[in-house]
Design a protein around this motif. Structure first.
Motif, PDB file in Angstrom:
ATOM      1  N   SER B  69     -14.058 -30.704   0.524  1.00  0.00           N
ATOM      2  CA  SER B  69     -13.249 -31.413   1.523  1.00  0.00           C
ATOM      3  C   SER B  69     -14.075 -32.405   2.342  1.00  0.00           C
ATOM      4  O   SER B  69     -13.705 -33.570   2.498  1.00  0.00           O
ATOM      5  CB  SER B  69     -12.577 -30.389   2.452  1.00  0.00           C
ATOM      6  N   ASP B  74     -12.604 -35.299   4.528  1.00  0.00           N
ATOM      7  CA  ASP B  74     -11.917 -34.152   5.142  1.00  0.00           C
ATOM      8  C   ASP B  74     -10.511 -33.934   4.596  1.00  0.00           C
ATOM      9  O   ASP B  74      -9.585 -33.553   5.337  1.00  0.00           O
ATOM     10  CB  ASP B  74     -11.861 -34.308   6.670  1.00  0.00           C
ATOM     11  N   MET B  76      -7.312 -32.234   3.210  1.00  0.00           N
ATOM     12  CA  MET B  76      -6.783 -30.890   3.389  1.00  0.00           C
ATOM     13  C   MET B  76      -6.915 -30.125   2.072  1.00  0.00           C
ATOM     14  O   MET B  76      -6.826 -30.712   0.989  1.00  0.00           O
ATOM     15  CB  MET B  76      -5.308 -30.941   3.788  1.00  0.00           C
ATOM     16  N   VAL B  77      -7.115 -28.814   2.177  1.00  0.00           N
ATOM     17  CA  VAL B  77      -7.163 -27.947   0.999  1.00  0.00           C
ATOM     18  C   VAL B  77      -5.917 -27.061   1.007  1.00  0.00           C
ATOM     19  O   VAL B  77      -5.533 -26.552   2.059  1.00  0.00           O
ATOM     20  CB  VAL B  77      -8.430 -27.059   1.018  1.00  0.00           C
ATOM     21  N   VAL B  78      -5.293 -26.900  -0.139  1.00  0.00           N
ATOM     22  CA  VAL B  78      -4.192 -25.944  -0.275  1.00  0.00           C
ATOM     23  C   VAL B  78      -4.520 -25.022  -1.443  1.00  0.00           C
ATOM     24  O   VAL B  78      -4.917 -25.493  -2.502  1.00  0.00           O
ATOM     25  CB  VAL B  78      -2.850 -26.657  -0.538  1.00  0.00           C
TER      26      VAL B  78
END
Lengths: 190, 190
Positions: B69, B74, B76-78
């Motif tokens: 990320s 940066d 977003m991570v899901v």
């Protein structure tokens, strides 16, 4: 921690009375830049503890533990698994845990290779409610003879018993935000 | 990627003929400083793709996605979940996946809130063997109408069909190390 409390107020959603959903930044979608600030706070608190390893549990604890590593001299991260897989082998420490969320019992396991009496641990998780997951992590740490230098969670639900139990066991527990009550859709922090 | 190949040679262990265990640094114990170097390589490769979100699957994909990320503005991570919990709600995309490791079918789910046609995704996972987990991740992405800008895994097992299938589907797949064969305990890379 003001920053986390503000984020919970802004993005948290309340379900079924006392469940706070923070899945938009903490445990389903992950705002890594934000988690990094939480991790920095955790690392500052435990900076003199010579931590060499961070112990967490799949899946929600992994991201916070991962970003904490950099702030703690690149400490190795080990995550406990919630079920035995064919590959993990028999050389594991294991502990039974009851889930507050799903009401089901499960077994956590960690390979004996990655936890030993040489380790000075920081235990990290996202949530603390009844403390069952943390008790499991403490249990496997003790089986390995590892020292637990501290424990940190992002959010403690202060109206459940977990935090009290863990502190009465003598552990140095840092909860970045403690929710004391949820009433009429309003969250109060300690 | 030379660095990863060397680490596999140094720390990987071979089980039952064609299973490579890299649990000392990639998917049980996590060497975050090392994973950060893998993530940097991934980010460099996909840097012009305007990725806004990283999609992965619990549990082993989370750490690599987390460190990636920072290198991708940066993003977003899901992470997709491997079973429904009481809390996830009904508003999910889901896909059935067969696990190569455990031989069991499971359902992956992701909340509809966190995946949409606005998203330009990088899909990340630790391992690629038959490609079943990736096919599940592609399936939920398509259901959401999201664009898949690229896919990256740390280790592809080139002697299984997953990589071929994913590339023939037209995806830009970056595997940091491709194991072509394991014979007499010796690992050969592509």
């Amino acid at each position: 921690m003001k920053l986390l409390e503000e984020r919970i107020m802004k993005d948290g959603r309340i379900l079924n009375g006392n469940i706070v959903k923070v899945d938009s930044f903490l445990n389903h979608q992950l705002d890594i830049k934000f988690l990094d600030k939480l991790a920095e706070e955790i690392a500052t608190y435990f900076k003199d503890k010579s931590i060499n390893k961070i112990l967490t549990i799949e899946a929600s604890g992994i991201a916070l533990a991962t970003v904490a590593s950099k702030h703690l001299d690149d400490a190795m991260v080990v995550f406990c698994k919630k079920q035995k897989t064919l590959n993990i082998g028999d050389d594991v420490y294991e502990s039974k845990v009851e889930s507050f969320t799903t009401k089901k019992n499960y077994t956590i396991t960690v390979s004996k290779k990655f936890l030993s009496s040489e380790d000075n641990l920081l235990i990290i998780d996202d949530f603390l409610a009844e403390g069952n997951a943390l008790k499991g992590l403490i249990d496997v740490s003790k089986q390995a003879g590892a020292n637990i230098a501290g424990i940190s969670v992002a959010i403690e639900k202060g109206f459940q018993d977990g935090g009290k139990i863990i502190r009465e066991m003598g552990y140095d527990l840092l909860s970045l935000a403690i929710i004391d009550s949820i009433e009429d859709g309003k969250i109060s922090f300690r």
